[in-house]
Design an enzyme around this catalytic site. Structure first.
Site, PDB file in Angstrom:
ATOM      1  N   LYS A  24      36.478  -7.459  -7.325  1.00 60.82           N
ATOM      2  CA  LYS A  24      36.000  -8.699  -7.922  1.00 60.82           C
ATOM      3  C   LYS A  24      36.477  -9.899  -7.117  1.00 60.82           C
ATOM      4  CE  LYS A  24      34.365 -11.650 -10.870  1.00 60.82           C
ATOM      5  NZ  LYS A  24      32.908 -11.909 -10.783  1.00 60.82           N
ATOM      6  N   GLY A  25      35.647 -10.906  -7.000  1.00 57.74           N
ATOM      7  CA  GLY A  25      35.977 -12.110  -6.240  1.00 57.74           C
ATOM      8  C   GLY A  25      37.293 -12.721  -6.675  1.00 57.74           C
ATOM      9  N   ASN A  81      23.515 -13.031 -13.929  1.00 62.53           N
ATOM     10  CA  ASN A  81      24.898 -13.180 -14.350  1.00 62.53           C
ATOM     11  C   ASN A  81      25.430 -14.543 -13.954  1.00 62.53           C
ATOM     12  OD1 ASN A  81      27.316 -13.130 -12.296  1.00 62.53           O
ATOM     13  ND2 ASN A  81      25.735 -11.831 -11.381  1.00 62.53           N
ATOM     14  N   ASN A 101      32.832 -14.629   0.015  1.00 64.74           N
ATOM     15  CA  ASN A 101      31.741 -15.075  -0.851  1.00 64.74           C
ATOM     16  C   ASN A 101      31.487 -16.547  -0.568  1.00 64.74           C
ATOM     17  OD1 ASN A 101      30.050 -15.897  -2.852  1.00 64.74           O
ATOM     18  ND2 ASN A 101      31.294 -15.143  -4.544  1.00 64.74           N
ATOM     19  N   CYS A 156      29.504 -20.284  -2.958  1.00 61.80           N
ATOM     20  CA  CYS A 156      30.293 -21.117  -3.865  1.00 61.80           C
ATOM     21  C   CYS A 156      30.044 -22.573  -3.537  1.00 61.80           C
ATOM     22  CB  CYS A 156      31.779 -20.844  -3.686  1.00 61.80           C
ATOM     23  SG  CYS A 156      32.208 -19.130  -3.889  1.00 61.80           S
ATOM     24  N   ILE A 182      22.627  -8.780   0.488  1.00 64.81           N
ATOM     25  CA  ILE A 182      22.623 -10.184   0.128  1.00 64.81           C
ATOM     26  C   ILE A 182      23.374 -10.396  -1.181  1.00 64.81           C
ATOM     27  CG2 ILE A 182      20.394 -10.683   1.259  1.00 64.81           C
ATOM     28  CD1 ILE A 182      19.053 -10.471  -1.514  1.00 64.81           C
ATOM     29  N   ASN A 183      23.776 -11.625  -1.399  1.00 67.23           N
ATOM     30  CA  ASN A 183      24.274 -12.004  -2.702  1.00 67.23           C
ATOM     31  C   ASN A 183      23.065 -12.234  -3.624  1.00 67.23           C
ATOM     32  OD1 ASN A 183      26.069 -12.877  -4.749  1.00 67.23           O
ATOM     33  ND2 ASN A 183      27.441 -13.698  -3.185  1.00 67.23           N
ATOM     34  N   GLY A 185      21.415  -4.912  -2.629  1.00 66.53           N
ATOM     35  CA  GLY A 185      20.514  -5.731  -3.449  1.00 66.53           C
ATOM     36  C   GLY A 185      19.522  -4.801  -4.100  1.00 66.53           C
ATOM     37  N   GLY A 186      19.873  -4.321  -5.287  1.00 66.86           N
ATOM     38  CA  GLY A 186      18.918  -3.504  -6.041  1.00 66.86           C
ATOM     39  C   GLY A 186      18.888  -2.036  -5.687  1.00 66.86           C
TER      40      GLY A 186
HETATM   41  C1  LIG Z   1      28.089  -9.168 -12.962  1.00 67.81           C
HETATM   42  C2  LIG Z   1      28.104  -9.471 -11.499  1.00 67.81           C
HETATM   43  C3  LIG Z   1      29.204 -10.094 -10.939  1.00 67.81           C
HETATM   44  C4  LIG Z   1      29.258 -10.370  -9.579  1.00 67.81           C
HETATM   45  N1  LIG Z   1      30.361 -10.977  -9.042  1.00 67.81           N
HETATM   46  C5  LIG Z   1      30.431 -11.197  -7.698  1.00 67.81           C
HETATM   47  C6  LIG Z   1      31.598 -11.756  -7.103  1.00 67.81           C
HETATM   48  O1  LIG Z   1      32.587 -12.021  -7.768  1.00 67.81           O
HETATM   49  N2  LIG Z   1      31.589 -11.984  -5.757  1.00 67.81           N
HETATM   50  C7  LIG Z   1      30.500 -11.678  -4.980  1.00 67.81           C
HETATM   51  O2  LIG Z   1      30.547 -11.901  -3.776  1.00 67.81           O
HETATM   52  N3  LIG Z   1      29.400 -11.128  -5.513  1.00 67.81           N
HETATM   53  C8  LIG Z   1      29.335 -10.889  -6.854  1.00 67.81           C
HETATM   54  N4  LIG Z   1      28.196 -10.313  -7.390  1.00 67.81           N
HETATM   55  C9  LIG Z   1      27.068  -9.971  -6.511  1.00 67.81           C
HETATM   56  C10 LIG Z   1      27.077  -8.482  -6.178  1.00 67.81           C
HETATM   57  O3  LIG Z   1      28.232  -8.137  -5.471  1.00 67.81           O
HETATM   58  C11 LIG Z   1      25.840  -8.098  -5.360  1.00 67.81           C
HETATM   59  O4  LIG Z   1      25.902  -8.770  -4.126  1.00 67.81           O
HETATM   60  C12 LIG Z   1      24.560  -8.467  -6.045  1.00 67.81           C
HETATM   61  O5  LIG Z   1      24.636  -8.131  -7.407  1.00 67.81           O
HETATM   62  C13 LIG Z   1      23.324  -7.788  -5.427  1.00 67.81           C
HETATM   63  O6  LIG Z   1      23.424  -6.404  -5.434  1.00 67.81           O
HETATM   64  P1  LIG Z   1      22.831  -5.469  -6.605  1.00 67.81           P
HETATM   65  O7  LIG Z   1      21.414  -5.856  -6.809  1.00 67.81           O
HETATM   66  O8  LIG Z   1      23.017  -4.084  -6.132  1.00 67.81           O
HETATM   67  O9  LIG Z   1      23.632  -5.770  -7.830  1.00 67.81           O
HETATM   68  C14 LIG Z   1      28.155 -10.026  -8.756  1.00 67.81           C
HETATM   69  C15 LIG Z   1      27.048  -9.394  -9.334  1.00 67.81           C
HETATM   70  C16 LIG Z   1      27.013  -9.100 -10.669  1.00 67.81           C
HETATM   71  C17 LIG Z   1      25.799  -8.426 -11.236  1.00 67.81           C
END
Ligand SMILES: Cc1cc2nc3c(=O)[nH]c(=O)nc-3n(C[C@H](O)[C@H](O)[C@H](O)COP(=O)(O)O)c2cc1C
Ligand SMILES: Cc1cc2nc3c(=O)[nH]c(=O)nc-3n(C[C@H](O)[C@H](O)[C@H](O)COP(=O)(O)OP(=O)(O)OC[C@H]3O[C@@H](n4cnc5c(N)ncnc54)[C@H](O)[C@@H]3O)c2cc1C
Ligand SMILES: Cc1cc2nc3c(=O)[nH]c(=O)nc-3n(C[C@H](O)[C@H](O)[C@H](O)COP(=O)(O)OP(=O)(O)OC[C@H]3O[C@@H](n4cnc5c(N)ncnc54)[C@H](O)[C@@H]3O)c2cc1C
Ligand SMILES: Cc1cc2nc3c(=O)[nH]c(=O)nc-3n(C[C@H](O)[C@H](O)[C@H](O)COP(=O)(O)O)c2cc1C
Ligand code: FES
Ligand code: FES
Lengths: 260, 312, 312, 260
Positions: free
Chosen positions: B53-54, B77, B135, B138, B199-200, B251-252
């Protein structure tokens, strides 16, 4: 220890227009269950709906290795669940969360449920009876048709009082009115409640006034269900700076910790 | 999973710009807590990496609820970076993960460039960190809240500042909410990035028609899940053509086919995010299927197909 | 649907910056052909507007197939603006729509600013066009293929050039593939836009893991459908706060609740795109449900809730 | 005129591991149907899968008002279809597209199908028989288990020849080998074919060599199914500049128009 399991559906019935009860075999999970905990259920195999849905343990038969859920159809996840047939499998994780605290010695317990919030109180009632508690249940519903669990409590030999908004069964009005106006205070050592927040708010107030120890079961949108995503945050008291995780720190909380 | 990475002919290991992973399947930051939360479900030491977690310099309480809402094939989120701060991370969470032999990638976030640098400095020398994910989605408080990740100059500066404070590999995580992702990626590379994470989340929102208000208390949230996969693939494709550093793609991703799509557009390894919520064993399942795919296709290393769909 | 718009107390009409619509539900460009294709399924004259397929100066053959692929809760398309050119549109398609009393919005696309202006000039004076939607998600060949819609200066210039050639209301359709949608919207407004259409598709791609190639012959395509709804809502919310002209909102609308979400973040009217493929009667169904919603909520006009979820 | 209709499922059977046949009542659509046309079917109610799926008319009973589809499960859309039960409704649009051209006078017709491409040839065979044509069907499949429609042709009194890759039924090899090596040319006036492209390519070549008039049924990914989205484009000849729309200009094309 919570795990993932595929439950084999052995019974699935519609109890009211939008209320269903489903029983499935999931012995590994069943043996870990405690009242007030929940399962995280995957409603389908495609990406829409995507996330699991939290559903309380409605009843557990540890010998048989089966778990029952009572659910109301409110959206696409619960709608998809209705399609599961006997012999289908249901994808579940659990048991999750902190359940109800159980009294060490026999107590006189009051359980107040509203709507589908009655679900966790059935399993709780069963376990309290096993612990030789005296149990009274008060259940609020819109109408008689929505009172789907009275027979369950009767089987458990639990006093069951109901309140319906339209008066079609039991007391006419809110279950909290029933509680406040019709019940002699002082009789109960312990109160558990689950249902709409305004109802729980009043029940907690009642408990506070009468100095009764009690617990509430809260709801919040959930993603992971295991404390990893921090999605189910809840500020328990307006004065709190930090958030509780409903999935992990709850869903059951002491009434005194919560402000509605 | 462990015995899988021990396969004789097939080498699953990935060197992600110096971040050494036993296999190419990581779990994404914010979706897996500090690993421990999922220990009952999956062997976390067997994962390619756990991106935790970040972490911020000071503890953060995060945003008020509701913080999440499901959308079509995705979710929004707005956690608001709730976390106990870097000191608690280092002292309370990291030692456990180190003891369990988990490959940990720290994920750090700051309000200012200095904050990023300070966090990186605090992580320097800590046992059990394989690399740092930055990250950069921000808001930069000194620049009026403009996101670091949307401006190439800021991206370059923040990467440079972090690189100066750490001996660990540094992997900025690119925000997709930009006109030109290649420009951002090149700026990160120029700043000294060892790898890129892509990607984020996409910025989105939802409305509660009943209350006539945004669903999320924060109004806006990050969109993740299968819905964003096409955008993620496109951006990685574009960036892979232009940069020389490896890409962690995500991403997904929900299954091995999805993972292969990312690898074929240039991801050297993949990250599972939202998918963990749907199936906590997803990362392990995907790894097993990738291994099977490699066997079927007589492959020794995934490198044979990294970027194979990209027309350079 | 017609008798719905004739309701006594409820006024469904929308004035979208001079584009007069009988009701707020339009169908989006490229998803409804020239209207006639869907005549068997729905009363096309009863629609708020039919935004016809994008028209270019010269005929275009479009991209080679595959042109479309489904994704999670969405689809990618790379049609490549196949169309018979503006002359055929004006001479062969428009008269029929005029005769049928369809509210037509033309959608135009060009390679250069001059082309946009020329097409607009050709449309000037043609009977049966209620307004012009400018598709600015096109590459500007003079600027090395940079999309018009990603640069505020180009956006302003192309809107200005078109406004100079037409007496019709002009509505640029914003591309969501930008860092700062507000900046683009303001540029369009400065250029004289009468309304804004939001949003066009997100750029994405998909890979065929079997062939190890991009699925679409064009590699990249536009992502549409429910997957993009959160992004569309967010951008409309952001833009509504800053602009003074009305917004036509769309992106993944599949039912009346979706439409209401768009209205509540500031859309004065909505467009149905991909939804038409799923249910050709969707626009009519949504209109009926909106009417019912207005009755239930004692509303005389949707204006009462346009932007109601937006904190200005 | 094509319309939307909810078909009431009256029969749904699994014919082979991945092959199903479904019959439903859809009288308004049924009365408009012609062989070679297709229905656009919505596989589910959620957004994933999102788009409709094109499926050929496998058989139509205009008196009964029923339509049958024969489908192979290849992905999530067809997988969802398998869940439909008798008395469920199926959401369909159609009939769509240009079907097969039917001879004015009785002809000697050859129908060549490969895999699930056999589907439209059953309805075509029925109508050709009604028009007093002589009909021969050649069907290629992986193995005997995949040859699921032979009885249909027998009922219609149509000569049925099969080829299986593994030789478990009929000729051992490709259906095109059967055609080229085992059939005396010159016997047929007209050829219709549907199946994998390499198969149709060879059938078209055979027809060209023997100067037989013929039609093929093509496939392309579809979104709208009605000619509105231009998604199903197909360049018929390599030399063509423009594209045909498979959904509207086809799916049936004259063999001479198509280059594989
Ligand atoms: C509930 C939640 C919390 C997240 N918190 C962070 C975070 O703290 N730092 C970060 O860089 N990305 C965060 N992300 C982004 C994820 O790491 C990821 O990059 C993003 O969800 C896309 O991938 P996915 O579609 O597989 O979930 C968060 C995503 C979700 C769903
Ligand atoms: C600990 C806990 C125990 C619960 N126990 C029961 C029970 O025993 N029986 C029962 O009928 N319901 C129970 N619920 C509520 C149940 O989870 C929701 O009704 C269900 O998730 C709705 O899903 P849906 O797809 O049908 O509705 P949707 O269409 O998704 O949404 C309808 C509403 O359900 C709620 N919801 C949607 N997704 C979630 C989610 N992931 N987490 C929480 N809420 C969500 C939202 O408030 C939403 O407005 C419980 C909730 C929690 C948190
Ligand atoms: C005119 C026509 C008639 C057809 N008739 C039949 C039939 O009678 N029986 C039968 O079994 N199949 C038929 N098909 C093929 C059938 O449409 C696909 O198998 C089906 O759409 C696959 O959907 P899915 O969700 O199961 O698979 P997916 O998981 O979506 O995809 C599997 C494959 O199916 C194809 N496909 C997916 N979506 C579409 C789409 N919208 N349009 C066309 N192809 C698509 C793609 O090639 C894809 O690779 C026909 C196709 C066309 C164009
Ligand atoms: C097949 C297809 C073709 C399209 N063609 C055009 C076009 O020619 N011009 C245009 O401005 N937008 C075009 N669009 C974009 C749509 O008009 C719409 O803006 C977009 O699909 C988002 O809305 P939706 O999610 O409701 O489909 C097209 C979309 C699709 C799916
Ligand atoms: S649901 Fe993820 S932390 Fe509670
Ligand atoms: S599928 Fe839309 S034009 Fe053919």
């Amino acid at each position: 220890m919570p795990i993932m399991e595929k439950g084999l559906v052995i019974n699935h019935q519609q109890l009211a227009q939008d209320m269903y009860v489903m029983e499935f075999l999931a012995p590994s999970i069943a043996k870990e269950c405690k009242p007030g905990q929940f399962l995280h259920v995957r409603p389908g195999n495609t990406n829409d709906p995507l996330l699991r849905r939290p559903l309380s343990l409605y009843d557990v038969d540890q010998e048989k290795g089966s778990i029952s859920l009572l659910y109301r159809v409110v959206g696409k996840g619960t709608d998809l669940l209705t399609g599961l047939k006997v012999n289908d499998y249901i994808d579940i994780m659990g048991p999750l969360g902190r359940g109800f605290s159980l009294p060490e010695s026999p107590k006189n317990a009051l359980l107040v449920g509203g709507g589908v919030g009655i679900a966790p109180l059935v399993y709780l009632g069963r376990v309290l009876k096993e612990r030789e508690c005296q149990v009274t249940v008060m259940c609020g519903a819109a109408n008689a048709g929505q009172l789907v669990v009275d027979d369950k409590f009767q089987q458990l030999d639990i006093t069951f009082l109901s309140a319906t908004i339209d008066g079609s069964a039991g007391y006419k009005g809110l279950v909290t009115d029933l509680l406040v106006t019709q019940v002699k205070p002082g009789g109960f050592d312990i109160i558990y409640t689950c249902g709409p927040e305004p109802m729980m708010d009043l029940v907690a107030l009642y408990a506070a006034i009468h100095h009764i120890w009690g617990e509430v079961s809260l709801e919040e949108h959930m993603a992971c269900g295991v404390g990893a995503c921090l999605g189910c945050a809840r500020r328990l008291k307006a004065s709190d700076e930090t958030y509780a995780k409903v999935c992990k720190d709850g869903p059951v909380f002491n009434m005194k910790e919560v402000e509605f | 999973m462990k015995n899988i990475s021990a396969g004789q002919d097939i080498d699953l290991r990935v060197n992600l710009g110096g971040i050494l992973m036993n296999n190419p399947v990581a779990v994404a930051s914010g979706t897996f807590g500090y690993g421990r939360e999922y220990e009952d479900y999956i062997d976390i030491a067997g994962l390619g990496a756990v991106i935790v977690k970040g972490t911020t310099l000071e503890p953060r309480h995060g945003n008020p609820p509701p913080r999440i809402i499901e959308t079509a094939a995705g979710m929004l989120n707005a956690i608001g970076l709730e976390n106990p701060g870097v000191d608690v991370f280092v002292n309370q969470y990291l030692p456990y993960l180190f003891e369990k032999k988990v490959t940990v990638i720290a994920n750090i976030a700051g309000n200012t460039i200095e904050e990023y640098a300070t966090i990186a400095a605090r992580l320097e020398g800590c046992q059990g960190i394989a690399g740092i994910e930055l990250n950069i989605s921000c808001p930069n408080v000194k620049q009026g809240g403009l996101q670091f990740g949307t401006d190439p100059v800021m991206v370059k500066n923040v990467v440079q500042a972090v690189k100066a404070e750490t001996s660990l590999p540094v992997m900025p995580k690119l925000s997709p909410n930009v006109t030109n992702i290649v420009e951002i990626a090149l700026a990160a590379q120029e700043g000294g990035a060892d790898a890129l994470s892509m990607i984020n989340t996409l910025m989105g929102m939802a409305v509660d028609v009943r209350t006539r208000k945004p669903v999320l208390a924060n109004i806006f949230g990050g969109l993740s899940g299968p819905a964003i996969k096409p955008v993620a693939l496109r951006m990685i494709y574009q960036v892979y053509r232009e940069v020389d550093i490896p890409i962690l793609g995500g991403g997904g991703i929900m299954n091995a086919t999805d993972a292969l799509e990312f690898i074929m557009v240039g991801a050297a390894a993949v990250s599972i995010g939202t998918g963990n919520f749907v199936n906590p064993q997803m990362a392990g399942d995907i790894l097993a299927e990738l291994y099977y795919y490699m066997q079927e296709n007589d492959m020794k290393s995934l490198n044979e197909i990294v970027g194979i769909a990209v027309q350079k």
